[in-house]
Enzyme design. Structure first.
Site, PDB file in Angstrom:
ATOM      1  N   ASP A   1      -6.897   6.558   7.643  1.00 17.24           N
ATOM      2  CA  ASP A   1      -7.288   5.157   7.465  1.00 17.24           C
ATOM      3  C   ASP A   1      -8.360   4.862   8.514  1.00 17.24           C
ATOM      4  OD1 ASP A   1      -7.359   2.445   6.803  1.00 17.24           O
ATOM      5  OD2 ASP A   1      -5.574   1.925   7.962  1.00 17.24           O
TER       6      ASP A   1
ATOM      7  N   GLN B   1       0.839  -1.194   0.000  1.00 19.21           N
ATOM      8  CA  GLN B   1       0.000   0.000   0.000  1.00 19.21           C
ATOM      9  C   GLN B   1       0.878   1.250   0.000  1.00 19.21           C
ATOM     10  OE1 GLN B   1      -3.591   0.307   0.107  1.00 19.21           O
ATOM     11  NE2 GLN B   1      -2.918   2.351  -0.467  1.00 19.21           N
TER      12      GLN B   1
ATOM     13  N   CYS C   1      -6.285   4.661   2.130  1.00 24.09           N
ATOM     14  CA  CYS C   1      -5.963   3.379   1.485  1.00 24.09           C
ATOM     15  C   CYS C   1      -7.232   2.628   1.076  1.00 24.09           C
ATOM     16  CB  CYS C   1      -5.112   2.527   2.426  1.00 24.09           C
ATOM     17  SG  CYS C   1      -5.941   2.143   3.969  1.00 24.09           S
TER      18      CYS C   1
HETATM   19  N1   CP Z   1      -6.175  -0.914   0.739  1.00 23.44           N
HETATM   20  C1   CP Z   1      -6.321  -2.266   0.759  1.00 23.44           C
HETATM   21  O1   CP Z   1      -5.384  -3.017   1.053  1.00 23.44           O
HETATM   22  O2   CP Z   1      -7.551  -2.692   0.406  1.00 23.44           O
HETATM   23  P1   CP Z   1      -8.084  -4.202   0.533  1.00 23.44           P
HETATM   24  O3   CP Z   1      -8.159  -4.515   2.000  1.00 23.44           O
HETATM   25  O4   CP Z   1      -9.425  -4.183  -0.116  1.00 23.44           O
HETATM   26  O5   CP Z   1      -7.113  -5.101  -0.157  1.00 23.44           O
HETATM   27  N1  NVA Z   2      -5.617  -0.628   8.691  1.00 24.66           N
HETATM   28  C1  NVA Z   2      -6.542  -1.365   7.845  1.00 24.66           C
HETATM   29  C2  NVA Z   2      -6.097  -1.314   6.433  1.00 24.66           C
HETATM   30  C3  NVA Z   2      -7.022  -1.977   5.445  1.00 24.66           C
HETATM   31  C4  NVA Z   2      -6.496  -1.939   4.047  1.00 24.66           C
HETATM   32  C5  NVA Z   2      -6.669  -2.789   8.339  1.00 24.66           C
HETATM   33  O1  NVA Z   2      -5.646  -3.386   8.706  1.00 24.66           O
HETATM   34  O2  NVA Z   2      -7.793  -3.299   8.378  1.00 24.66           O
END
Ligand code: CP
Ligand code: NVA
Length: 280
Positions: A196, A104, A236
């Protein structure tokens, strides 16, 4: 590079996607990246393999190494990823753990470079939870000369080891790593504001408490107005509209979140080509 040339990069290479958690962007971008490069991808869902439950992690690593050229894995505990890497004879790529989300962060810096024309000296402000996404961004920012400021509530800061490492990288690249609890201070004069989810995958039981703790860390138009006039907003994804970000910001003119998601595909290709061609 033309699509035809790209398809010749990894002919008949096979990649296993071993996921313990759900995914949209990471799964689709890795599957397509492998296809575009001429390889073959096998997705193994959370229910299928039962990492460490149906079978020990070490055995899964050794079995998959007999079949595929690379394992891309999304795990709850980073230790699982380390164990996979210790026992696999092929490369293991982190597709998100509780500690880091490096693929990411690579797509994020590519997006920033495309939008701002440079990385060195760009001011990136992250507001919210000091989580996996924040950790990878802090480290990569330090490496690439991006000034990184992070605002989190008390108790949700990045760990000391990450801040120390990011500052070591930053002192070599000429950037700064700033840590605060004040979102206004972090975003002041920022070129990019990033947030996020407040509740990462695996923390669902804490969601109600976290909503209260993080209430004043929402990225909304008032907070964004404290950044530079041409600020870019990043996330993200998946986003929780009305929690960590308001819909008007996510869908507004500053938002570059869908370009950012799109860049996951290009970065995934680069990571796979770099790793698999290096192992030739
Ligand atoms: N940003 C990201 O990793 O999205 P997903 O969890 O959908 O893969
Ligand atoms: N911080 C989040 C990111 C998801 C892409 C998680 O770990 O769920």
């Amino acid at each position: 590079m033309k699509q035809g040339e790209m398809r010749c990069l990894l002919p008949w290479r096979s990649v296993a996607l071993l996921f313990e958690k759900p995914s949209l962007r990471t799964r689709v971008s890795f599957e397509l990246a492998v296809a575009h490069l001429g390889g073959h991808c096998i997705y193994l869902s959370p229910q299928e393999v039962g990492l460490g439950k149906r079978e020990p992690v070490a055995d899964v690593a050794r079995v998959l190494s007999e079949y595929v050229d690379c394992i891309v894995s999304r795990v709850f505990s980073h230790e699982t990823l380390v164990e996979l890497a210790q026992h696999a004879s092929v490369s293991v790529i982190n597709a998100l753990s509780d500690v880091e989300h490096p693929c990411q962060a690579l797509a994020d810096v590519l997006t920033i470079r495309e939008k701002k024309g440079r990385l060195e000296g760009v001011r990136l402000a992250y507001v919210g939870d000091g989580n996996n996404v924040a950790r990878s961004l802090a480290l990569l920012s330090g490496m690439l000369g991006v000034h990184f400021a992070i605002a989190t509530p008390e108790g949700f800061q990045l760990d000391e080891a990450t801040v120390t490492q990011a500052r070591a990288y930053a002192s070599a690249s000429g950037s700064d790593i700033m840590v605060t609890t004040d979102p206004g201070e972090a975003v002041s004069d920022a070129d990019v504001v990033y947030t996020d989810t407040w509740t990462s995958m695996g923390q669902e039981e804490e969601a109600a408490d976290r909503r209260k703790t993080f209430e004043s860390y929402q990225v909304n138009s008032a907070l964004l107005s404290r950044a530079k006039r041409d600020v870019a907003f990043m996330h993200c994804l998946p986003a929780h509209h009305g929690e960590e970000v308001t819909s008007d910001v996510l869908n507004g003119p500053s938002s570059i979140v869908f370009d950012q998601a799109g860049n996951r595909l290009h970065v995934q290709k680069a990571v796979l080509a770099q790793i698999l061609l290096a192992s030739d």
